[in-house]
Design a protein around this motif. Structure first.
Motif, short mmCIF file in Angstrom:
data_model
loop_
_atom_site.label_atom_id
_atom_site.label_comp_id
_atom_site.label_asym_id
_atom_site.label_seq_id
_atom_site.Cartn_x
_atom_site.Cartn_y
_atom_site.Cartn_z
N UNK A 1 0.83 -1.20 0.00
CA UNK A 1 0.00 0.00 0.00
C UNK A 1 0.87 1.26 0.00
N UNK A 2 1.97 1.23 0.76
CA UNK A 2 2.86 2.40 0.81
C UNK A 2 3.49 2.67 -0.54
N UNK A 3 3.83 1.63 -1.27
CA UNK A 3 4.46 1.85 -2.57
C UNK A 3 3.44 2.39 -3.58
N UNK A 4 2.19 1.96 -3.44
CA UNK A 4 1.13 2.53 -4.28
C UNK A 4 0.94 4.00 -3.94
N UNK A 5 0.80 4.29 -2.65
CA UNK A 5 0.55 5.66 -2.22
C UNK A 5 1.71 6.58 -2.58
N UNK A 6 2.94 6.07 -2.49
CA UNK A 6 4.12 6.88 -2.81
C UNK A 6 4.53 6.83 -4.26
N UNK A 7 3.76 6.09 -5.10
CA UNK A 7 4.05 5.96 -6.53
C UNK A 7 5.46 5.47 -6.79
N UNK A 8 5.94 4.61 -5.89
CA UNK A 8 7.23 3.96 -6.11
C UNK A 8 8.45 4.77 -5.78
N UNK A 9 8.29 5.98 -5.23
CA UNK A 9 9.47 6.82 -4.97
C UNK A 9 10.26 6.30 -3.78
N UNK A 10 11.60 6.45 -3.84
CA UNK A 10 12.45 6.07 -2.72
C UNK A 10 12.15 6.94 -1.51
N UNK A 11 11.86 8.22 -1.76
CA UNK A 11 11.54 9.13 -0.67
C UNK A 11 10.28 8.73 0.06
N UNK A 12 9.25 8.31 -0.71
CA UNK A 12 8.00 7.89 -0.09
C UNK A 12 8.18 6.66 0.77
N UNK A 13 8.91 5.68 0.26
CA UNK A 13 9.16 4.48 1.06
C UNK A 13 10.05 4.79 2.25
N UNK A 14 10.95 5.74 2.08
CA UNK A 14 11.79 6.15 3.21
C UNK A 14 10.97 6.77 4.33
N UNK A 15 10.01 7.66 3.96
CA UNK A 15 9.17 8.27 4.99
C UNK A 15 8.27 7.23 5.64
N UNK A 16 7.80 6.28 4.88
CA UNK A 16 7.01 5.18 5.48
C UNK A 16 7.85 4.42 6.49
N UNK A 17 9.10 4.16 6.16
CA UNK A 17 9.99 3.45 7.08
C UNK A 17 10.30 4.27 8.31
N UNK A 18 10.35 5.60 8.17
CA UNK A 18 10.63 6.46 9.31
C UNK A 18 9.62 6.21 10.42
N UNK A 19 8.36 6.01 10.03
CA UNK A 19 7.34 5.74 11.04
C UNK A 19 7.70 4.55 11.90
N UNK A 20 8.16 3.47 11.24
CA UNK A 20 8.57 2.30 11.99
C UNK A 20 9.72 2.59 12.93
N UNK A 21 10.68 3.39 12.45
CA UNK A 21 11.83 3.76 13.29
C UNK A 21 11.40 4.56 14.51
N UNK A 22 10.48 5.51 14.29
CA UNK A 22 9.99 6.32 15.41
C UNK A 22 9.20 5.46 16.40
N UNK A 23 8.50 4.46 15.87
CA UNK A 23 7.81 3.53 16.76
C UNK A 23 8.79 2.77 17.63
N UNK A 24 9.85 2.29 17.02
CA UNK A 24 10.92 1.63 17.78
C UNK A 24 11.47 2.58 18.84
N UNK A 25 11.73 3.83 18.43
CA UNK A 25 12.32 4.79 19.36
C UNK A 25 11.38 5.11 20.52
#
Length: 411
Positions: free
Chosen positions: A117-141
């Motif tokens: 879903x994130x790749x669809x929403x971000x239209x495949x951009x590396x930046x979009x997937x990076x921001x999606x991953x940031x959420x997981x990192x902040x959850x860990x933190x």
């Protein structure tokens, strides 16, 4: 719904889910203090959270390649939270393992579909997937801070309060899923990528992610105890080290997406792993407060390649995006948990420093594997018109599967 709004909501929802991955390691000192668990016993708890994930997550990836399963996002979020919430109230060790394993299944079910879903929403951009991953990192933190705020004040009996982020995450999924359904019904932005699977490269990539996972899970499990030991027995020192480990990942994810927009993903990941080998050595051997700097550099170095590895896996297996996501986000990451009992047993027999020393080799092995990987050549997309209301896409032929290969564009 605007693309950036969807990515933001998905990122926050990702944070709510990954709190529960981080919560397992954050609860370790409290299990040791209240229940007198040994290093090997708490390693078993981490293993319980990882073992089912290592099996279940690729299965969910295969299923999401065949059928759209957007309902998995809110349901798996709630399941992940429920398991952790109950882990502190189950006195027997076996019951604690069961509850932590339930949480692991919830987290495992979430990642393949959310990555699609994130790749669809971000239209495949590396930046979009990076921001999606940031959420997981902040959850860990956030996990060690949240666990400390709740459990340190009232003990493990207060863990039911930890279900609250799951409720928030489940609610945040709903507007994104409604927007996605409307987009697919209208046929907006649909495209097929006619790519050929490169299974050999995908296997090498998976092995590199396994090495990364062993380092990250090993440090997640023991860094709070190690910092407490190195900094004079302060529980706050251990919590701070775990917080730095998780927060540094948010910086690494953003940096990884930005660097990949300037250089190719393979080059960025390769250099990141090489530098991380040195920072892990610093975590193990550098004395005093400099430990925290080494932990921060290690965390950032391990997470610079993280979202890049997800998109690389999807591009190496363009006909099996869900399977690729399930393996790179799930199986390979969870395998790191299998090494935790070995580290714990070695620590019981020798010392934590001796047990953590072999982790220095893991980023170096990832670097060697990335030296053999090619940057995937992504072909031009061919527009398609989806069938409104379609819910199944056998073997990746349906709109929902192919949308996840949308042409990368930079934010």
């Amino acid at each position: 719904m605007r693309r950036k709004t969807s990515i933001t909501l998905l990122s926050v929802g990702h944070a709510c889910v990954d709190i529960y991955q981080g919560a397992v390691a954050s609860l370790v000192p409290f299990f040791v203090a209240e229940r007198a668990y040994s290093y090997a016993a708490v390693s078993g708890i981490v293993l319980a959270a990882s073992l089912l994930s290592s099996v279940v997550q690729p299965v969910f990836g295969v299923l999401t390649d065949r059928w759209t399963m957007p309902w998995l996002l809110p349901v798996s979020t709630l399941l992940g939270g429920l398991g952790i919430a109950l882990s502190g109230v189950g006195g027997p060790y076996a019951l604690t393992l069961v509850f932590v394993a339930v949480s692991g299944v919830g987290v495992a079910a979430y990642h393949p579909e959310s990555a699609r879903v994130a790749r669809i929403a971000g239209r495949g951009s590396h930046g979009g997937m990076g921001w999606f991953s940031v959420g997981g990192n902040l959850g860990f933190a956030a996990a060690p801070l949240m666990v400390a705020a709740v459990v340190a004040t009232g003990g493990l009996r207060l863990t039911p309060l930890l279900v609250l982020p799951a409720l928030v995450g489940a609610v945040l999924c709903l507007p994104v899923l409604r927007a996605l359904e409307q987009q697919q019904s209208a046929g907006a932005g649909a495209a097929v990528w006619a790519g050929v699977d490169d299974r050999a490269s995908f296997v090498k990539l998976s092995l590199a992610v396994v090495c990364r996972s062993i380092v990250f899970v090993g440090l997640s499990t023991f860094i709070s105890l190690y910092a407490k030991e190195r900094m004079g027995g302060s529980t706050a020192a251990g919590t701070a080290a775990l917080f730095v480990l998780y927060l540094g990942g948010a910086v690494g994810s953003v940096l990884g997406g930005a660097l990949a927009d300037r250089w190719d993903r393979i080059t960025v990941a390769r250099w990141s792993y090489l530098l991380t080998a040195g920072s892990v050595a610093g975590v193990v051997f550098v004395p005093g407060p400099a430990l925290y700097l080494c932990v921060a550099l290690t965390s950032a170095g391990l997470y610079v390649p993280f979202s890049l590895q997800v998109t690389l896996g999807q591009d190496y297996l363009p006909s099996r995006v869900g399977t690729a996501s399930g393996i790179t986000l799930g199986l390979t990451v969870s395998i790191g948990g299998l090494a935790s009992p070995l580290i714990g047993s070695l620590a019981d027999a020798t010392s934590l420093q001796a047990a953590l020393s072999p982790l220095i080799l893991m980023p170096a092995l990832s670097w060697l594997l990335f030296r053999t990987l090619p940057e995937p050549v992504v072909p031009q997309p061919e527009p398609i018109v989806p069938q409104p209301g379609a819910t199944a896409h056998p073997k990746g032929d349906d709109t929902d599967a192919t949308l996840s290969h949308a042409r990368p564009d930079h934010d």
